[in-house]
Design a protein around this motif. Structure first.
Motif, PDB file in Angstrom:
ATOM      1  N   THR A  58      11.807  18.072  56.818  1.00  0.00           N
ATOM      2  CA  THR A  58      13.186  18.241  57.268  1.00  0.00           C
ATOM      3  C   THR A  58      13.427  19.688  57.691  1.00  0.00           C
ATOM      4  OG1 THR A  58      13.879  16.550  55.701  1.00  0.00           O
ATOM      5  CG2 THR A  58      15.610  17.939  56.637  1.00  0.00           C
ATOM      6  N   PRO A  59      13.585  19.936  58.988  1.00  0.00           N
ATOM      7  CA  PRO A  59      13.863  21.298  59.420  1.00  0.00           C
ATOM      8  C   PRO A  59      15.289  21.706  59.054  1.00  0.00           C
ATOM      9  CG  PRO A  59      13.737  19.825  61.305  1.00  0.00           C
ATOM     10  CD  PRO A  59      13.450  19.014  60.091  1.00  0.00           C
ATOM     11  N   THR A  60      15.424  22.940  58.647  1.00  0.00           N
ATOM     12  CA  THR A  60      16.740  23.481  58.310  1.00  0.00           C
ATOM     13  C   THR A  60      16.924  24.796  59.047  1.00  0.00           C
ATOM     14  OG1 THR A  60      15.846  24.632  56.393  1.00  0.00           O
ATOM     15  CG2 THR A  60      16.780  22.457  56.006  1.00  0.00           C
ATOM     16  N   LYS A  61      18.171  25.146  59.294  1.00  0.00           N
ATOM     17  CA  LYS A  61      18.433  26.428  59.929  1.00  0.00           C
ATOM     18  C   LYS A  61      19.080  27.359  58.912  1.00  0.00           C
ATOM     19  CE  LYS A  61      22.690  24.785  62.035  1.00  0.00           C
ATOM     20  NZ  LYS A  61      23.413  24.587  63.279  1.00  0.00           N
ATOM     21  N   LYS A  62      18.759  28.626  59.025  1.00  0.00           N
ATOM     22  CA  LYS A  62      19.267  29.628  58.100  1.00  0.00           C
ATOM     23  C   LYS A  62      20.130  30.616  58.860  1.00  0.00           C
ATOM     24  CE  LYS A  62      16.826  28.268  54.534  1.00  0.00           C
ATOM     25  NZ  LYS A  62      17.401  27.807  53.327  1.00  0.00           N
ATOM     26  N   PRO A  63      21.229  31.068  58.256  1.00  0.00           N
ATOM     27  CA  PRO A  63      22.057  32.080  58.927  1.00  0.00           C
ATOM     28  C   PRO A  63      21.323  33.425  58.979  1.00  0.00           C
ATOM     29  CG  PRO A  63      22.920  31.553  56.747  1.00  0.00           C
ATOM     30  CD  PRO A  63      21.776  30.633  56.992  1.00  0.00           C
ATOM     31  N   ILE A  64      21.411  34.089  60.123  1.00  0.00           N
ATOM     32  CA  ILE A  64      20.758  35.387  60.262  1.00  0.00           C
ATOM     33  C   ILE A  64      21.755  36.512  60.514  1.00  0.00           C
ATOM     34  CG2 ILE A  64      18.537  34.493  61.018  1.00  0.00           C
ATOM     35  CD1 ILE A  64      19.394  35.058  63.906  1.00  0.00           C
ATOM     36  N   GLY A  65      23.010  36.170  60.703  1.00  0.00           N
ATOM     37  CA  GLY A  65      24.016  37.214  60.903  1.00  0.00           C
ATOM     38  C   GLY A  65      25.229  36.672  61.629  1.00  0.00           C
ATOM     39  N   TYR A  66      26.001  37.589  62.171  1.00  0.00           N
ATOM     40  CA  TYR A  66      27.207  37.242  62.901  1.00  0.00           C
ATOM     41  C   TYR A  66      27.167  37.850  64.285  1.00  0.00           C
ATOM     42  CZ  TYR A  66      29.312  35.565  58.599  1.00  0.00           C
ATOM     43  OH  TYR A  66      29.579  34.858  57.458  1.00  0.00           O
ATOM     44  N   GLY A  67      27.790  37.185  65.211  1.00  0.00           N
ATOM     45  CA  GLY A  67      27.947  37.686  66.565  1.00  0.00           C
ATOM     46  C   GLY A  67      29.346  37.340  67.030  1.00  0.00           C
ATOM     47  N   THR A  68      29.603  37.524  68.313  1.00  0.00           N
ATOM     48  CA  THR A  68      30.909  37.170  68.861  1.00  0.00           C
ATOM     49  C   THR A  68      30.702  36.217  70.030  1.00  0.00           C
ATOM     50  OG1 THR A  68      30.863  39.122  70.278  1.00  0.00           O
ATOM     51  CG2 THR A  68      32.023  39.321  68.179  1.00  0.00           C
ATOM     52  N   ASP A  69      31.672  35.318  70.209  1.00  0.00           N
ATOM     53  CA  ASP A  69      31.612  34.415  71.347  1.00  0.00           C
ATOM     54  C   ASP A  69      32.314  35.066  72.540  1.00  0.00           C
ATOM     55  OD1 ASP A  69      34.265  34.197  70.707  1.00  0.00           O
ATOM     56  OD2 ASP A  69      34.227  32.060  70.265  1.00  0.00           O
ATOM     57  N   LYS A  70      32.526  34.304  73.612  1.00  0.00           N
ATOM     58  CA  LYS A  70      33.118  34.848  74.839  1.00  0.00           C
ATOM     59  C   LYS A  70      34.535  35.370  74.634  1.00  0.00           C
ATOM     60  CE  LYS A  70      30.393  31.878  77.801  1.00  0.00           C
ATOM     61  NZ  LYS A  70      30.402  30.753  78.728  1.00  0.00           N
ATOM     62  N   LEU A  71      35.240  34.778  73.675  1.00  0.00           N
ATOM     63  CA  LEU A  71      36.621  35.192  73.425  1.00  0.00           C
ATOM     64  C   LEU A  71      36.713  36.307  72.389  1.00  0.00           C
ATOM     65  CD1 LEU A  71      38.283  31.665  73.381  1.00  0.00           C
ATOM     66  CD2 LEU A  71      38.245  33.314  75.242  1.00  0.00           C
ATOM     67  N   GLY A  72      35.589  36.757  71.881  1.00  0.00           N
ATOM     68  CA  GLY A  72      35.597  37.844  70.909  1.00  0.00           C
ATOM     69  C   GLY A  72      35.748  37.392  69.466  1.00  0.00           C
ATOM     70  N   ARG A  73      35.714  36.088  69.262  1.00  0.00           N
ATOM     71  CA  ARG A  73      35.819  35.583  67.890  1.00  0.00           C
ATOM     72  C   ARG A  73      34.475  35.691  67.195  1.00  0.00           C
ATOM     73  NH1 ARG A  73      38.825  30.197  69.683  1.00  0.00           N
ATOM     74  NH2 ARG A  73      36.878  30.160  70.816  1.00  0.00           N
ATOM     75  N   ARG A  74      34.517  35.854  65.912  1.00  0.00           N
ATOM     76  CA  ARG A  74      33.298  35.960  65.114  1.00  0.00           C
ATOM     77  C   ARG A  74      32.593  34.615  65.036  1.00  0.00           C
ATOM     78  NH1 ARG A  74      33.163  39.111  59.368  1.00  0.00           N
ATOM     79  NH2 ARG A  74      30.953  38.833  59.232  1.00  0.00           N
ATOM     80  N   LYS A  75      31.295  34.642  65.184  1.00  0.00           N
ATOM     81  CA  LYS A  75      30.514  33.405  65.202  1.00  0.00           C
ATOM     82  C   LYS A  75      29.251  33.617  64.374  1.00  0.00           C
ATOM     83  CE  LYS A  75      28.155  30.434  68.454  1.00  0.00           C
ATOM     84  NZ  LYS A  75      27.757  30.230  69.835  1.00  0.00           N
ATOM     85  N   ARG A  76      28.896  32.629  63.578  1.00  0.00           N
ATOM     86  CA  ARG A  76      27.698  32.699  62.756  1.00  0.00           C
ATOM     87  C   ARG A  76      26.474  32.437  63.618  1.00  0.00           C
ATOM     88  NH1 ARG A  76      27.722  31.764  56.754  1.00  0.00           N
ATOM     89  NH2 ARG A  76      25.879  32.940  56.226  1.00  0.00           N
ATOM     90  N   LEU A  77      25.426  33.216  63.427  1.00  0.00           N
ATOM     91  CA  LEU A  77      24.190  33.047  64.176  1.00  0.00           C
ATOM     92  C   LEU A  77      23.111  32.490  63.262  1.00  0.00           C
ATOM     93  CD1 LEU A  77      24.174  36.448  66.092  1.00  0.00           C
ATOM     94  CD2 LEU A  77      24.948  34.226  66.920  1.00  0.00           C
ATOM     95  N   TYR A  78      22.299  31.573  63.790  1.00  0.00           N
ATOM     96  CA  TYR A  78      21.258  30.913  63.008  1.00  0.00           C
ATOM     97  C   TYR A  78      19.911  31.100  63.687  1.00  0.00           C
ATOM     98  CZ  TYR A  78      25.143  28.612  60.707  1.00  0.00           C
ATOM     99  OH  TYR A  78      26.292  28.358  60.007  1.00  0.00           O
TER     100      TYR A  78
END
Length: 155
Positions: A58-78
């Motif tokens: 079962t593949p799983t993804k792990k969070p690696i940090g935060y970034g921003t989307d086009k509107l400048g909102r905070r987004k979790r990166l995996y």
């Protein structure tokens, strides 16, 4: 596998704890109450299969940090999804003998057979729980008194 419980005197913990249990315990063991030796035996057979399926296939993804989307909102990166087995190999913490042992064990596993065995064990657990539930329901179901019998006794 650990079954977590909420902390004493913390009434707002239940949602957090249920989300942890829901991942494996509730997903594979359902919400039934298992309290007989036969059910314990089935659960003892089920959990190693679930662990093998989760850790090797079962593949799983792990969070690696935060970034921003086009509107400048905070987004979790995996990162890219990988199985825990693959992550362990990539971490480089195992000796070559341990890596070989795990690789040999993984080679013996068959995902379709594991899935079939899990399904069969779940079906049997559900059948046992349904039998107990029906028996309890029969004991607790209210039945209306027989009017004819009451009239005969009174008459």
């Amino acid at each position: 596998m650990f079954f977590t419980r909420s902390r004493p005197y913390k009434s707002n913990d239940q949602a957090t704890i249920e989300s942890k249990n829901g991942h494996l315990v509730r997903r594979y063991g359902f919400y039934h109450r298992y309290d007989t030796p036969a059910e314990l035996d089935l659960l003892t057979q089920l959990w190693p299969l679930v662990n093998d399926r989760l850790n090797f296939f079962t593949p799983t993804k792990k969070p690696i940090g935060y970034g921003t989307d086009k509107l400048g909102r905070r987004k979790r990166l995996y990162d890219q999804p990988r199985s825990p087995y693959r992550r362990l190999l990539e971490a480089g913490v195992l000796s070559p003998a341990q890596e070989h042992e795990l690789a040999a064990y993984k080679a013996t596993l068959k995902p379709t057979r594991i899935a079939r065995q899990i399904t069969e064990l779940q079906a049997e657990l559900t059948r046992l729980a349904a039998t107990k539930t029906r028996r309890l329901e029969d004991q607790l179901t209210w039945r209306a008194p027989d009017i004819k019998a009451l009239k005969i006794r009174a008459g």
